[in-house]
Design a protein around this motif. Structure first.
Motif, mmCIF file in Angstrom:
data_model
loop_
_atom_site.group_PDB
_atom_site.id
_atom_site.type_symbol
_atom_site.label_atom_id
_atom_site.label_comp_id
_atom_site.label_asym_id
_atom_site.label_seq_id
_atom_site.Cartn_x
_atom_site.Cartn_y
_atom_site.Cartn_z
ATOM 1 N N ALA A 1 0.926 -1.011 -0.098
ATOM 2 C CA ALA A 1 0.085 0.010 0.127
ATOM 3 C C ALA A 1 0.809 1.252 -0.182
ATOM 4 O O ALA A 1 0.566 2.429 -0.756
ATOM 5 C CB ALA A 1 -0.891 -0.096 1.214
ATOM 6 N N PRO B 1 2.172 5.352 -8.039
ATOM 7 C CA PRO B 1 0.941 4.962 -8.470
ATOM 8 C C PRO B 1 0.882 4.016 -9.796
ATOM 9 O O PRO B 1 0.009 3.410 -9.923
ATOM 10 C CB PRO B 1 -0.303 6.170 -8.657
ATOM 11 N N LEU C 1 2.368 1.917 -3.325
ATOM 12 C CA LEU C 1 1.593 2.543 -4.441
ATOM 13 C C LEU C 1 1.395 3.886 -4.038
ATOM 14 O O LEU C 1 0.971 4.537 -5.269
ATOM 15 C CB LEU C 1 0.497 1.614 -4.389
ATOM 16 N N ILE C 2 1.287 4.332 -2.871
ATOM 17 C CA ILE C 2 1.230 5.810 -2.482
ATOM 18 C C ILE C 2 2.326 6.411 -3.447
ATOM 19 O O ILE C 2 2.099 7.543 -4.133
ATOM 20 C CB ILE C 2 1.130 6.097 -1.138
#
Lengths: 300, 132, 302
Positions: free
Chosen positions: C271, C278, C274-275
């Motif tokens: 997570a 993206p 991905l921040i």
């Protein structure tokens, strides 16, 4: 007579599906994104209730409060980590992030309660009411009533209250909403909290009726919620409710005539056909097929 | 580019091997029983190896026991452990430490006297292990 | 070479096929949550071919790829007009329906006195081709990565070709592509079918690697993973999904220290990654930068 009974059974089961679908629809309808951690959020809430029951002797009310509180907290966590950081258009990235967090939440829940099934306090036990000459179990009837109340309340909130107007404005034109000073981030969190609470309520009612919680709850809630939403029309709240009810009735009849495996197989085939032939939902209330609603990988 | 060409050549070579017709070979059949071993998620497993169904026991085998979760392959794979002889001919023992309870595909991999692999599906819970 | 490392790399290689299959579909501008169905079809078809019908490996794998492609074509045709979540849930529905068919299907044949073949929920055991034919673990590993290498070269060439560019155009802006005369429907159908073939081939390899498949393995988890590899590794190049697989497997193996907390650590890391990125690690910008560095380095040696 069988037909009526199965239909009635299906409507009651469908009410729970409707609640799950409404939770999905709130997030998708407003953000255009699929929250893959939704099922896990509900599972976390239900497990919190089971935990409270197992370790603190909580009864149905205590467990219910635990379910709601934890569902909302986990929902906010998911929103902050998986959805808030991504600009519009990064829907698939947010979805994959929510998938990663789904795995996180499931493992955390199973660490807290490792056994394959957990007892969950019953709300109404085996009590039943007599309606039209048939004894109807309260734990089947009440989710239906609860769903109706929740949907009515949501409709009032979104279409009658000023708060709902602001929410819908943020959903449709976030840039414009920001310019006029609407607190977009806070509203985004509020929507997730609301969706999680609705989902948590659905989970609580289901667990109380089954009197147990299992690790499969997360995947199950996702599957039913998504199916119901797509059948009723993506992005539409009335569609989510209708989709849930249709799914419930369809399942009840199929199970009666063909058993559980064939039931699931046919439901998926029906879902595929429904999306391919009527993408705007069985009643035409949802978004059209060529609107991907921002569900694409981000342009990072 | 060169690296890719050589891996491609290696692939073609292996494909060539793959095209050779099948030869009948020895076959191992495994039976497993496991009991909880005291520590959390630890199980003592006894495996019995025979040559073919109802055949003679396989003695002096180099055999490893591994486990994987069918619903999420590789995500929770248990590193294989060597099984040691447990007294009777063809019977070996190993301790498996799993990551969680539930259904596991226990993989019995034989290296000596011949190479083979068998899978046994078992359900592992806190108090007992049952076949699926 | 450490046998466990060989098995991890073999598994990663097999996953590479399903990762590439999801990536190819993403090129067309839609995302599939159902590649696991074609993977399953490939696995069962190839397994039946070698274990029940006595075929050799290459034709068995080809049958798997063909089965995957055919099924994907059948899925792609009615879903041509769908996008976004509609397409995704349609593929998910098909995949679950396929899995349920495998849960109910039984096809057993007596081989050397033992019944062999798919047995519904109990799975399909005894796909022992590589053991019967003395194909060692390192050889099989070479086969898998060799095939991946060939496919990578093919995809790289394809992406530079007019057809590949047309495909990417339909993915980024279908309306504009149509105006330029690109056959949007054909591109989409082609991408979906190619994805099915890749997944089917991967499935066949998986069946032979594991010697055992069962319907539960081919659930939504596998399909979402397939998508995730590309998202994590980067969508700018076919190397991206492969990088994603290695990154994922590497991360998973290194979090073994966190016995029992692995998914919590792993999920959180993904997570956070991905921040920060993206569009994955090897996104278009990174690929351009890498290409630039490569050319600079090349210029230095001239």
């Amino acid at each position: 007579m069988d037909f009526l009974l199965n239909t009635a059974d299906g409507l009651l089961a469908g009410a729970a599906y409707a609640l799950l679908a409404v939770g999905f629809a709130l997030v998708f309808g407003i953000f255009g994104r699929l929250n893959l951690a939704f099922g896990a959020t509900i599972m976390a809430g239900v497990y919190a209730g089971a935990f409270a029951h197992a370790h603190f002797g909580a009864g149905p009310v205590g467990a219910g409060l635990a379910v709601l509180a934890v569902s909302v907290l986990v929902g906010l966590y998911v929103e902050r980590l998986c959805f808030a950081p991504f600009a519009a258009g990064a829907g698939v990235t947010a979805m994959v992030s929510s998938f990663a967090v789904w795995m996180q939440i499931e493992e955390a829940a199973m660490l807290a309660l490792p056994d394959h099934t957990q007892p969950f306090p019953a709300l109404w036990g085996d009590a039943s009411m007599v309606i039209g000459g048939e004894a109807v179990r309260l734990d089947r009837l009440m989710p239906g009533i609860a769903a109706a109340v929740v949907v009515a309340g949501l409709w009032a909130l979104l279409y009658r209250a000023r708060f709902g107007l602001v929410l819908r404005a943020v959903a449709e034109e976030p840039a414009a909403a920001r310019i006029i000073g609407a607190p977009v981030e806070r509203l985004s969190s509020a929507i997730f909290a609301l969706a999680s609470a609705v989902g948590g309520l659905a989970g609580f009612l289901i667990a109380a009726a089954d009197q147990q919680a299992t690790p499969m709850l997360g995947m199950w809630a996702m599957t039913k919620g998504l199916t119901a939403t797509m059948l009723g029309g993506l992005g539409s709240l009335p569609g989510a409710v209708a989709g849930g009810l249709v799914l419930g009735v369809l399942e009840a009849h199929l199970q009666w005539h063909l058993g559980p495996q064939a039931r699931d197989l046919i439901v998926y085939l029906v879902l595929f056909a429904a999306i391919a032939l009527r993408p705007q939902g069985l009643f035409g209330w949802g978004r059209p097929a060529n609107d991907d609603g921002g569900a694409r990988p981000g342009r990072g | 580019m060169i690296a890719m060409r050589s891996t491609a050549a290696l692939a073609v070579l292996s494909l060539g091997l793959a095209l050779l017709s099948a030869q009948a070979a020895e076959r191992m059949v495994a039976a497993i029983a496991c009991i909880p071993a005291g520590a959390r998620l630890a199980y003592d497993c006894t495996v019995e190896l025979v040559r073919g169904p109802g055949g003679p026991p396989i003695v002096e085998a180099e055999v490893e026991l591994g486990a994987d979760m069918p619903s999420m392959p590789m995500a929770h794979a248990v590193r294989p452990v060597r099984a040691v002889p447990a007294g009777s001919p063809g019977v070996y023992r190993a301790r498996l430490v799993l990551e969680m309870h539930g259904e596991w595909a226990v993989k019995v991999t034989l290296a000596r006297p011949f190479r083979d692999q068998d899978i046994v599906m078992l359900r592992f819970e806190t108090d007992a292990v049952t076949s699926r | 070479m450490d046998p466990f490392l060989v098995s991890v790399l073999t598994h990663a290689g097999v996953l590479g096929f399903i990762a590439l299959s999801a990536y190819v579909v993403l090129q067309a501008g839609v995302f599939s949550l159902g590649q696991q169905a074609f993977f399953a079809i490939g696995a069962y078809a190839a397994g039946i071919a070698t274990a029940l019908w006595g075929w050799t490996l290459a034709p068995g794998l080809a049958l798997g790829a063909l089965g995957g492609a055919a099924a994907a074509f059948l899925v792609g045709l009615p879903t041509l007009r769908l996008k976004g979540l509609h397409f995704a849930v349609a593929t998910f529905a098909f995949a679950e329906a396929t899995r349920l068919v495998f849960e109910m299907a039984r096809y057993r044949v007596l081989i050397d006195g033992m019944p062999v073949g798919p047995d519904g929920s109990d799975g399909f055991r005894g796909i022992r081709y590589i053991f019967e034919n003395d194909i060692g673990p390192v050889q099989f590993l070479a086969l898998i990565w060799g095939l991946l290498g060939i496919i990578l070269v093919g995809l790289l060439r394809f992406e530079r070709s007019p057809v590949g560019i047309a495909l990417r155009m339909t993915g980024l802006d279908a309306g504009l592509a149509a105006q330029q005369g690109v056959g949007v429907a054909a591109c989409r159908l082609g991408a979906v079918t190619l994805g099915g073939a890749l997944a089917g081939l991967g499935g066949g390899l998986y069946a032979h690697m594991a010697t055992y498949v069962e319907p539960a393995m081919f659930g939504p988890m596998m399909g979402i993973h397939a998508l995730a590899y590309g998202l994590i590794g980067g969508l700018g190049t076919p190397f991206g999904p492969l990088f994603g697989v290695l990154f994922d497997v590497g991360l998973l193996e290194s979090t073994r220290l966190f016995h029992g907390y692995r998914m919590i650590v792993f999920g959180g890391l993904v997570a956070l990654l991905l921040i920060v990125r993206p569009r994955g690690v090897l996104d278009e910008a990174a690929v351009r930068w890498l290409g630039h560095q490569w050319r600079k380095a090349g210029a230095m040696f001239r």
